[in-house]
Design a protein around this motif. Structure first.
Motif, PDB file in Angstrom:
ATOM      1  N   VAL A 448       0.846  -1.193   0.000  1.00  0.00           N
ATOM      2  CA  VAL A 448       0.000   0.000   0.000  1.00  0.00           C
ATOM      3  C   VAL A 448       0.886   1.248   0.000  1.00  0.00           C
ATOM      4  O   VAL A 448       1.796   1.375   0.820  1.00  0.00           O
ATOM      5  N   LEU A 466      -7.685  -1.376   2.267  1.00  0.00           N
ATOM      6  CA  LEU A 466      -6.793  -1.029   1.153  1.00  0.00           C
ATOM      7  C   LEU A 466      -5.878  -2.213   0.896  1.00  0.00           C
ATOM      8  O   LEU A 466      -5.088  -2.593   1.768  1.00  0.00           O
ATOM      9  N   LYS A 469      -2.697  -1.254  -3.161  1.00  0.00           N
ATOM     10  CA  LYS A 469      -3.312  -0.032  -3.674  1.00  0.00           C
ATOM     11  C   LYS A 469      -2.328   1.134  -3.646  1.00  0.00           C
ATOM     12  O   LYS A 469      -1.547   1.290  -2.702  1.00  0.00           O
ATOM     13  N   VAL A 471      -2.630   5.094  -3.551  1.00  0.00           N
ATOM     14  CA  VAL A 471      -3.612   6.163  -3.312  1.00  0.00           C
ATOM     15  C   VAL A 471      -2.913   7.505  -3.494  1.00  0.00           C
ATOM     16  O   VAL A 471      -1.935   7.803  -2.802  1.00  0.00           O
ATOM     17  N   ASP A 476      -8.978   7.899  -5.272  1.00  0.00           N
ATOM     18  CA  ASP A 476      -8.419   6.529  -5.369  1.00  0.00           C
ATOM     19  C   ASP A 476      -8.871   5.631  -4.227  1.00  0.00           C
ATOM     20  O   ASP A 476      -8.508   4.449  -4.175  1.00  0.00           O
TER      21      ASP A 476
END
Length: 477
Positions: A448, A466, A469, A471, A476
């Motif tokens: 992440v 999450l 991911k 972001v 997002d």
């Protein structure tokens, strides 16, 4: 050539002579501290540092660095265990301040989990041991002049505890002005900035000078377990204690397998028939990359050390502990100064039957930054009797790698940005940049990355998951 050496020797003698007379007038420190300091400086000026011959380095065998899983189990008998533990003292290095994490006072009073500080957890652990086995394991705290007064006040809260807590100070040495090698306090620096604690290698002479060493030996204590107060994995281990007493090892360093995060850590080598600590500062430039390789040098020093008390006494009395000197240049109010330090791990080569033990990674859980605090406050660990226990639900033996931006550097700022610590049992890595705030009940999995460049506050909502991911903004999430 001979004339150059003679001139250098003369210059060294002149520097030392001036330093001796200046130090003699410093009434803030003891005679033991004065002579220890002069001894350290004269060793440094004589350039006695031994160069490591790279070709002579050998990888230690399993007899020298013993695999933890080959240690015999400790006795199951309660009385035999009590007898073993009654030979032990626990000493925590408590000289560090929490300034790098934005705290004032000793680092050991930072709250780690469930409202407990490092010191609370250490006391609870030893209390449980003493209660379970009916033994008397005392706790020693080696403070520096920076942490001494605060620690004395803090320790008062344990006055009802059934463990003996002793405090003593490590040495206080004057910083040296680089330009003329004179003590900084002689230049009008009257406050704490004129002084420094000379590294944890000073634990051995300080134990002796404080009178604690003789007192412990007279009580029948045989081994001291020395560890950093911020290493939550440094708990008393019966298998190690049993092994050392059984094999009469005077010194043991716990080492653990290196990961890419530990490439600069000191490692154990066999050198000219003895076990020795090799630090990155001793490595010739041409071999630095080889030293950092985790293929050749597979282990590093956790700074969990087990040392025989009578051996410490013998070596300190003989002035035989001449550990490598670590020069640490600093600047105080615009003045360039030098402080000379030593490390306790470097003493290994002076002890008889010294060994390393290759311990599980769980025995090395230091909290050096708020990213480490996130790990130990998360569901990756639980707290049982003061012991931080790893969650069995995590299948990966390695912890997630966590990088938090400067907004999280101070403990106060870190805590404000989390409504609750996210679940990270299934997390591989987390990288957070910018002003990011976390809601409650968040779950992070896989890799992440959260990047907030906007300059505005980015809030991660409550209860969100999450997984793998990236972001870069609210869109997002």
């Amino acid at each position: 050539m001979a004339a150059t050496i003679a001139a250098t020797t003369l210059q060294t003698e002149e520097k030392l002579s001036k330093l001796r007379s200046a130090v003699a007038g410093l009434n803030q420190i003891s005679e033991n501290e004065k002579s220890g300091f002069i001894n350290l400086v004269s060793r440094y000026l004589s350039g006695e540092a031994e160069q490591i011959e790279w070709s002579k380095i050998q990888t230690p065998t399993d007899e020298v660095v013993v695999p933890y899983d080959t240690l015999a189990p400790p006795p199951e008998d309660l009385e035999a265990t009590k007898k073993l533990l009654n030979k032990l003292v626990v000493l925590k290095l408590n000289g560090g301040l929490g300034t790098t994490m934005g705290c004032t006072g000793p680092k050991s009073v930072i709250e780690v989990r469930n409202g407990f500080t490092f010191l609370d957890l250490i006391v609870i652990q030893i209390e449980s041991l003493n209660k379970k086995y009916g033994c008397n394991v005392p706790l020693l705290l080696m403070n520096s002049f920076n942490t001494h007064d605060d620690t004395l006040k803090i320790v008062e809260k344990y006055s009802d505890s059934d463990i003996e807590i002793h405090t003593f100070n490590q040495s206080q040495y004057p910083r040296i002005v680089a330009e003329d090698f004179q003590p900084l306090p002689c230049k009008g620096e009257v406050g704490k900035d004129g002084w420094y604690p000379p590294g944890h290698g000073d634990v051995f002479p300080s134990l002796m000078n404080s009178g604690k060493l003789d007192a412990l030996i007279s009580q029948g204590k045989e081994y001291v377990f020395v560890a950093n107060s911020d290493n939550l994995g440094a708990i008393v281990d019966m298998k190690i204690l049993n092994h050392l007493i059984h094999n009469q090892n005077e010194y043991c360093m716990e080492v653990t397998p290196k990961t890419l995060a530990d490439v600069k850590g000191g490692t154990l080598i066999s050198y000219e028939g003895r076990v020795q600590l090799l630090e990155i500062a001793q490595v010739p430039d041409a071999h630095v990359n080889e030293f950092k390789s985790i293929e050749k040098f597979k282990i590093f020093n956790t700074n969990n050390l087990w040392v025989n008390l009578k051996a410490i006494k013998r070596l300190v009395e003989a002035d035989a502990l001449k550990m490598e000197i670590i020069p640490n240049p600093k600047e105080v109010n615009g003045v360039k100064v030098l402080q000379l330090e030593t490390a306790a791990g470097a003493a290994i080569r002076f002890f008889d039957h010294a060994i390393g033990i290759n311990v599980p990674r769980s025995r090395f859980l230091p909290v050096k930054a708020t990213s480490d605090l996130l790990l130990v406050q998360s569901d990756l660990y639980t707290l049982v009797d003061g012991f931080v226990i790893r969650n069995q639900a995590r299948s990966n033996p390695a912890n997630p790698t966590i990088e938090l931006g400067p907004e999280y550097k101070k403990v106060g700022d870190f805590l404000r940005r989390f409504k609750s610590i996210p679940s990270i049992v299934d997390l591989d890595s987390l990288k957070v940049s910018g002003d990011v705030w976390f809601g409650a009940g968040i779950v992070l999995k896989g890799k992440v990355t959260i990047t907030n460049k906007s300059g505005k506050k980015l809030e991660i909502p409550d209860g969100i998951v999450l997984e793998n991911k990236d972001v870069n903004g609210p869109e997002d999430i």
